[in-house]
Design a protein around this motif. Sequence first.
Motif, PDB file in Angstrom:
ATOM      1  N   HIS A  95      -4.912   4.130   8.993  1.00 56.99           N
ATOM      2  CA  HIS A  95      -4.352   3.067   8.327  1.00 56.99           C
ATOM      3  C   HIS A  95      -5.347   1.823   8.790  1.00 56.99           C
ATOM      4  O   HIS A  95      -6.082   1.808   9.575  1.00 56.99           O
ATOM      5  CB  HIS A  95      -2.794   2.580   8.954  1.00 56.99           C
ATOM      6  CG  HIS A  95      -2.023   3.520   8.579  1.00 56.99           C
ATOM      7  ND1 HIS A  95      -0.896   3.400   7.933  1.00 56.99           N
ATOM      8  CD2 HIS A  95      -1.779   4.844   9.222  1.00 56.99           C
ATOM      9  CE1 HIS A  95      -0.001   4.489   7.837  1.00 56.99           C
ATOM     10  NE2 HIS A  95      -0.601   5.603   8.461  1.00 56.99           N
ATOM     11  N   GLN A 103      -5.468  -2.804   8.945  1.00 54.25           N
ATOM     12  CA  GLN A 103      -5.054  -4.159   8.838  1.00 54.25           C
ATOM     13  C   GLN A 103      -5.882  -5.168   8.707  1.00 54.25           C
ATOM     14  O   GLN A 103      -6.598  -5.382   9.590  1.00 54.25           O
ATOM     15  CB  GLN A 103      -3.662  -4.354   9.747  1.00 54.25           C
ATOM     16  CG  GLN A 103      -2.848  -5.678   9.552  1.00 54.25           C
ATOM     17  CD  GLN A 103      -1.692  -5.637  10.437  1.00 54.25           C
ATOM     18  OE1 GLN A 103      -1.636  -4.965  11.445  1.00 54.25           O
ATOM     19  NE2 GLN A 103      -0.589  -6.563  10.072  1.00 54.25           N
ATOM     20  N   LYS A 137      -2.448  -9.931   6.370  1.00 54.87           N
ATOM     21  CA  LYS A 137      -2.165  -8.929   5.476  1.00 54.87           C
ATOM     22  C   LYS A 137      -1.192  -7.826   6.231  1.00 54.87           C
ATOM     23  O   LYS A 137      -1.462  -7.652   7.392  1.00 54.87           O
ATOM     24  CB  LYS A 137      -3.261  -8.092   4.723  1.00 54.87           C
ATOM     25  CG  LYS A 137      -4.122  -9.066   3.744  1.00 54.87           C
ATOM     26  CD  LYS A 137      -4.969  -8.126   2.828  1.00 54.87           C
ATOM     27  CE  LYS A 137      -5.731  -9.177   1.905  1.00 54.87           C
ATOM     28  NZ  LYS A 137      -6.576  -8.554   0.922  1.00 54.87           N
ATOM     29  N   GLN A 138      -0.426  -6.980   5.453  1.00 57.76           N
ATOM     30  CA  GLN A 138       0.140  -6.184   6.004  1.00 57.76           C
ATOM     31  C   GLN A 138      -0.685  -4.706   6.206  1.00 57.76           C
ATOM     32  O   GLN A 138      -1.658  -4.531   5.650  1.00 57.76           O
ATOM     33  CB  GLN A 138       1.282  -5.705   5.052  1.00 57.76           C
ATOM     34  CG  GLN A 138       2.474  -6.524   5.003  1.00 57.76           C
ATOM     35  CD  GLN A 138       3.770  -6.178   4.300  1.00 57.76           C
ATOM     36  OE1 GLN A 138       3.768  -5.201   3.379  1.00 57.76           O
ATOM     37  NE2 GLN A 138       4.716  -6.518   4.721  1.00 57.76           N
ATOM     38  N   ARG A 139      -0.373  -3.974   7.396  1.00 57.51           N
ATOM     39  CA  ARG A 139      -0.957  -2.673   7.576  1.00 57.51           C
ATOM     40  C   ARG A 139      -0.527  -1.721   6.404  1.00 57.51           C
ATOM     41  O   ARG A 139       0.535  -1.650   5.710  1.00 57.51           O
ATOM     42  CB  ARG A 139      -0.410  -2.068   8.889  1.00 57.51           C
ATOM     43  CG  ARG A 139      -1.242  -0.980   9.222  1.00 57.51           C
ATOM     44  CD  ARG A 139      -0.793  -0.307  10.596  1.00 57.51           C
ATOM     45  NE  ARG A 139      -0.695  -1.384  11.724  1.00 57.51           N
ATOM     46  CZ  ARG A 139      -0.776  -0.910  12.989  1.00 57.51           C
ATOM     47  NH1 ARG A 139      -0.209   0.286  13.158  1.00 57.51           N
ATOM     48  NH2 ARG A 139      -0.803  -1.960  13.879  1.00 57.51           N
ATOM     49  N   GLU A 140      -1.804  -0.966   5.847  1.00 55.49           N
ATOM     50  CA  GLU A 140      -1.763  -0.248   4.796  1.00 55.49           C
ATOM     51  C   GLU A 140      -2.109   1.291   5.145  1.00 55.49           C
ATOM     52  O   GLU A 140      -3.334   1.232   5.921  1.00 55.49           O
ATOM     53  CB  GLU A 140      -2.413  -0.792   3.688  1.00 55.49           C
ATOM     54  CG  GLU A 140      -4.038  -0.690   3.797  1.00 55.49           C
ATOM     55  CD  GLU A 140      -4.716  -1.427   2.643  1.00 55.49           C
ATOM     56  OE1 GLU A 140      -3.998  -1.484   1.205  1.00 55.49           O
ATOM     57  OE2 GLU A 140      -5.803  -1.791   2.706  1.00 55.49           O
TER      58      GLU A 140
END
Length: 114
Positions: free
Chosen positions: A37, A39, A43-46
């Motif tokens: 993942h 981040q 921003k949000q973790r993706e």
Amino acid sequence: QVQLVESGGGLVQAGGSLRLSCAASGSSFSLYDVAWHRQAPGKQRELVARLLSSGIEGYAESVKGRFTISRHNAKNTVYLQMSSLRPEDTALYYCNLQRTYSFWGQGTQVTVSS
């Protein structure tokens, strides 16, 4: 309890490559689903890439064709080969192992300059 240690991050120019590694402690590594993942600031973790214990792979659309996730079960290690890097790939990259429980590493920074 599983401990994860990521390495391989750094500063690279756009178009360059990096290989991230994630070393896991503990046993039964091959039974875990593994993932990377990321981040970016603000921003949000993706989810970037996932490799199930069955061998099925999955990638975020933004990295398809550029990133490859793999694992070496005998070494308890997960890799993320990143090519054709872009400035928008800049983020803190985290390794994740999941089975009954989910385990996370501390992250390794990847910075791509334009």
